[in-house]
Design a protein around this motif. Structure first.
Motif, PDB file in Angstrom:
ATOM      1  N   PHE A  17       0.819  -1.201   0.000  1.00  0.00           N
ATOM      2  CA  PHE A  17       0.000   0.000   0.000  1.00  0.00           C
ATOM      3  C   PHE A  17       0.855   1.253   0.000  1.00  0.00           C
ATOM      4  O   PHE A  17       0.538   2.236  -0.663  1.00  0.00           O
ATOM      5  CB  PHE A  17      -0.927   0.013   1.222  1.00  0.00           C
ATOM      6  N   SER A  20       2.369   1.653  -3.581  1.00  0.00           N
ATOM      7  CA  SER A  20       1.481   1.674  -4.736  1.00  0.00           C
ATOM      8  C   SER A  20       1.268   3.090  -5.240  1.00  0.00           C
ATOM      9  O   SER A  20       0.925   3.979  -4.462  1.00  0.00           O
ATOM     10  CB  SER A  20       0.112   1.079  -4.364  1.00  0.00           C
ATOM     11  N   VAL A 145      -5.457   2.287  -7.831  1.00  0.00           N
ATOM     12  CA  VAL A 145      -4.423   1.857  -6.900  1.00  0.00           C
ATOM     13  C   VAL A 145      -3.570   0.792  -7.572  1.00  0.00           C
ATOM     14  O   VAL A 145      -4.096  -0.136  -8.193  1.00  0.00           O
ATOM     15  CB  VAL A 145      -5.044   1.313  -5.604  1.00  0.00           C
ATOM     16  N   GLU A 149      -4.881  -2.698 -10.136  1.00  0.00           N
ATOM     17  CA  GLU A 149      -5.438  -3.777  -9.323  1.00  0.00           C
ATOM     18  C   GLU A 149      -6.608  -3.338  -8.466  1.00  0.00           C
ATOM     19  O   GLU A 149      -7.369  -4.179  -7.996  1.00  0.00           O
ATOM     20  CB  GLU A 149      -4.365  -4.371  -8.396  1.00  0.00           C
ATOM     21  N   GLY A 150      -6.766  -2.049  -8.234  1.00  0.00           N
ATOM     22  CA  GLY A 150      -7.825  -1.636  -7.336  1.00  0.00           C
ATOM     23  C   GLY A 150      -8.292  -0.218  -7.562  1.00  0.00           C
ATOM     24  O   GLY A 150      -7.711   0.545  -8.344  1.00  0.00           O
ATOM     25  N   LEU A 151      -9.368   0.128  -6.863  1.00  0.00           N
ATOM     26  CA  LEU A 151      -9.948   1.467  -6.889  1.00  0.00           C
ATOM     27  C   LEU A 151      -9.982   2.028  -5.477  1.00  0.00           C
ATOM     28  O   LEU A 151     -10.094   1.284  -4.501  1.00  0.00           O
ATOM     29  CB  LEU A 151     -11.380   1.440  -7.421  1.00  0.00           C
ATOM     30  N   LYS A 152      -9.952   3.330  -5.398  1.00  0.00           N
ATOM     31  CA  LYS A 152     -10.069   4.026  -4.125  1.00  0.00           C
ATOM     32  C   LYS A 152     -10.881   5.289  -4.364  1.00  0.00           C
ATOM     33  O   LYS A 152     -10.736   5.949  -5.387  1.00  0.00           O
ATOM     34  CB  LYS A 152      -8.675   4.374  -3.592  1.00  0.00           C
ATOM     35  N   TRP A 176     -12.139  -0.042 -15.928  1.00  0.00           N
ATOM     36  CA  TRP A 176     -12.778  -0.003 -14.607  1.00  0.00           C
ATOM     37  C   TRP A 176     -14.212   0.524 -14.695  1.00  0.00           C
ATOM     38  O   TRP A 176     -15.106   0.047 -13.991  1.00  0.00           O
ATOM     39  CB  TRP A 176     -11.955   0.836 -13.624  1.00  0.00           C
ATOM     40  N   ASN A 227     -14.626  -4.750   0.448  1.00  0.00           N
ATOM     41  CA  ASN A 227     -13.836  -5.058  -0.757  1.00  0.00           C
ATOM     42  C   ASN A 227     -14.574  -5.920  -1.778  1.00  0.00           C
ATOM     43  O   ASN A 227     -13.949  -6.581  -2.618  1.00  0.00           O
ATOM     44  CB  ASN A 227     -12.507  -5.736  -0.382  1.00  0.00           C
ATOM     45  N   THR A 252     -13.966  -8.849  -6.191  1.00  0.00           N
ATOM     46  CA  THR A 252     -13.314  -7.869  -5.326  1.00  0.00           C
ATOM     47  C   THR A 252     -13.000  -6.560  -6.052  1.00  0.00           C
ATOM     48  O   THR A 252     -12.743  -6.537  -7.258  1.00  0.00           O
ATOM     49  CB  THR A 252     -12.030  -8.445  -4.724  1.00  0.00           C
ATOM     50  N   ASN A 254     -10.533  -4.297  -4.796  1.00  0.00           N
ATOM     51  CA  ASN A 254      -9.099  -4.051  -4.695  1.00  0.00           C
ATOM     52  C   ASN A 254      -8.380  -5.393  -4.604  1.00  0.00           C
ATOM     53  O   ASN A 254      -8.403  -6.057  -3.574  1.00  0.00           O
ATOM     54  CB  ASN A 254      -8.782  -3.188  -3.469  1.00  0.00           C
ATOM     55  N   GLN A 255      -7.772  -5.797  -5.719  1.00  0.00           N
ATOM     56  CA  GLN A 255      -7.170  -7.118  -5.779  1.00  0.00           C
ATOM     57  C   GLN A 255      -5.815  -7.176  -5.096  1.00  0.00           C
ATOM     58  O   GLN A 255      -5.235  -8.259  -4.971  1.00  0.00           O
ATOM     59  CB  GLN A 255      -7.081  -7.559  -7.234  1.00  0.00           C
TER      60      GLN A 255
END
Length: 462
Positions: A17, A20, A145, A149-152, A176, A227, A252, A254-255
């Protein structure tokens, strides 16, 4: 720093984290364009210069007369629309600039049968007011992120209505938007899928599907997501050799935190087991291996095996406002041609699409060496997807047959069609015209234990 999904241990997770990259959102002044020169979901509100794409004026938000509610097969809101012209193998060059490579290949592969009936373009997509408000919040808060791999900072709406950053970042944002696009809160349906053989024969695989889109829970928030974008259950009902089997998926957001969770129930063994292969290019048996796990929903899942590039906004003919092909009582035998869907039941329109190309990274494995996405600029649905083999040859052409579900409101596919040009076979997902009801949308918020592995066996009946 590149993240692999097998290293989520203790302090290393915290380090992930910290390291990233988190890409910035747009400014409030840019977001103010939403609802002004841009639609509430980020597309250009004005029509094109040629007048072949109209301005967006609010979309389709009211059902036609005679429609009684969710679950009823849709009534065509445009029954008087006529075919403007037809594109086929003999005149495709005249319209080449507005055709995807995959559609051109369909003309060449099936020159005597495949054709496109083109209708006037109608920009019917719309979203509820509360989703519209969330989209505007997301525009200034949503961030990617890691390496996609992910969203925030996103919840209850498209995270990136206004694309920004590098071409790679824009490509990630488009995908996304597709992955978390608006399709209602809670949906159930009974439908069939088929793999059509070269002689036109097919056998139905029928299932009951249920999905709760946690990301659009109006009673929740980003911090309540745990998540999970959505919970999905599918119970196979026929043929007898497959009946009783079931799949449960927790998709999920955020992977980096956790990859997709999946479980399968085997009716013969009466056991629930983790399903680690519900991703990437794992073959889908019910599709006779004409669809991979990440082909489902046109595209789903992780993006980490590809390099991504945004190629811009183009005007392309795509399947849109397809009501005839979903009319109640239409026999599957009439919908399914020998090598593709019956063209007489399809409707194609000119729309703006975002074009994204994904190329397999060196050292990564997937049956598709390259994928090119054509994503509807209004609804963020991937309408067309061209998929290439490892030699760089066009292999499979996927079509999302779109229409507006005016009870939501919003645009989604009525059928998903997967064409294997090399095998000259195809697969169709979502057939329900011979069923008494179509998809049922509700605002019900289920207890999340309903989508737990422990409940899977109890609810699976052979």
């Amino acid at each position: 720093m590149k993240y692999k999904k097998n290293i989520w241990l203790g302090g290393l997770l915290a380090l992930s984290f910290a390291a990233s990259p988190v890409f910035a959102a747009v400014s409030s002044s840019q977001a103010a364009r939403l609802g002004n020169d841009l639609t509430p979901f980020g597309s250009i509100k004005a029509g094109n210069e040629a007048g072949t794409i109209p301005a967006w004026t609010g979309g389709l938000t009211e059902p036609p007369a005679g429609y009684e509610g969710s679950g009823q097969h849709h009534i065509d809101p445009f029954p008087d629309d006529k075919v403007l012209f037809e594109i086929n193998a003999s005149n495709m060059e005249q319209y080449s600039e507005h055709l995807s490579d995959g559609v051109k290949a369909m003309f060449k592969t099936y020159p005597t049968t495949f054709r496109i009936p083109v209708y006037q373009s109608r920009r019917t997509h719309a979203v509820p007011d509360w989703v519209e408000k969330n989209i505007k919040k997301n525009a200034t808060n949503a961030r990617i992120v890691g390496e996609a791999e992910g969203l925030k900072g996103a919840y209850g709406g498209y995270p990136f209505p206004i694309l920004h950053g590098s071409n790679e970042e824009k490509a990630w944002q488009v995908i996304w938007n597709h992955l978390v696009r608006w399709r209602g809160i809670n949906v159930t349906r009974r439908s069939s899928e088929v793999a059509v053989q070269t002689n036109g024969d097919y056998s139905l695989v029928t299932s009951q599907q249920e999905a709760f889109v946690n990301f659009y829970n109006p009673e929740g928030s980003e911090k309540d997501l745990d998540n999970v974008i959505f919970y999905y259950l599918s119970f196979t009902q026929s043929p007898p050799r497959l009946a009783g089997g079931a799949i449960l998926v927790h998709e999920t957001l955020n992977q980096i935190v956790s990859p997709r969770n999946g479980w399968g129930y085997n009716a013969g063994q009466r056991r629930v087991r983790r399903a680690p292969n519900l991703g990437y290019d794992s073959p889908i048996a019910a599709a006779d291996n004409l669809r991979t796990a990440d082909d489902t929903d046109i595209f789903n899942g992780a993006m980490d095996r590809y390099n991504w590039n945004y190629e811009g906004l183009k005007e392309i003919y795509i399947p849109y406002n397809n009501y005839r092909i979903g009319e109640k009582g239409t026999p599957y035998s009439e919908i399914l041609g020998m090598t593709h869907l019956n063209p007489d039941l399809t409707r194609w329109e000119l729309h703006r699409v975002h074009v994204v190309e994904a190329t397999l990274k060196d050292g990564e494995r997937h049956i598709y060496g390259k994928r090119r996405f054509y994503v509807d600029a209004d609804s963020w649905n991937t309408a067309l997807l061209d998929q290439y083999d490892g030699r760089g040859e066009l292999w499979r052409v996927t079509m999302g047959i779109l229409k507006n579900y005016y009870e939501l409101p919003g645009v989604w596919t009525v059928l998903d069609a997967y064409h294997d040009l090399q095998a000259r076979r195809y697969h169709v997902l979502g057939l329900d015209t011979e069923e008494p009801n179509t998809r049922v949308f509700t605002d019900d918020i289920p207890n999340k234990r309903y989508f737990s592995p422990s409940s899977l066996r109890r609810r699976s009946v052979r």
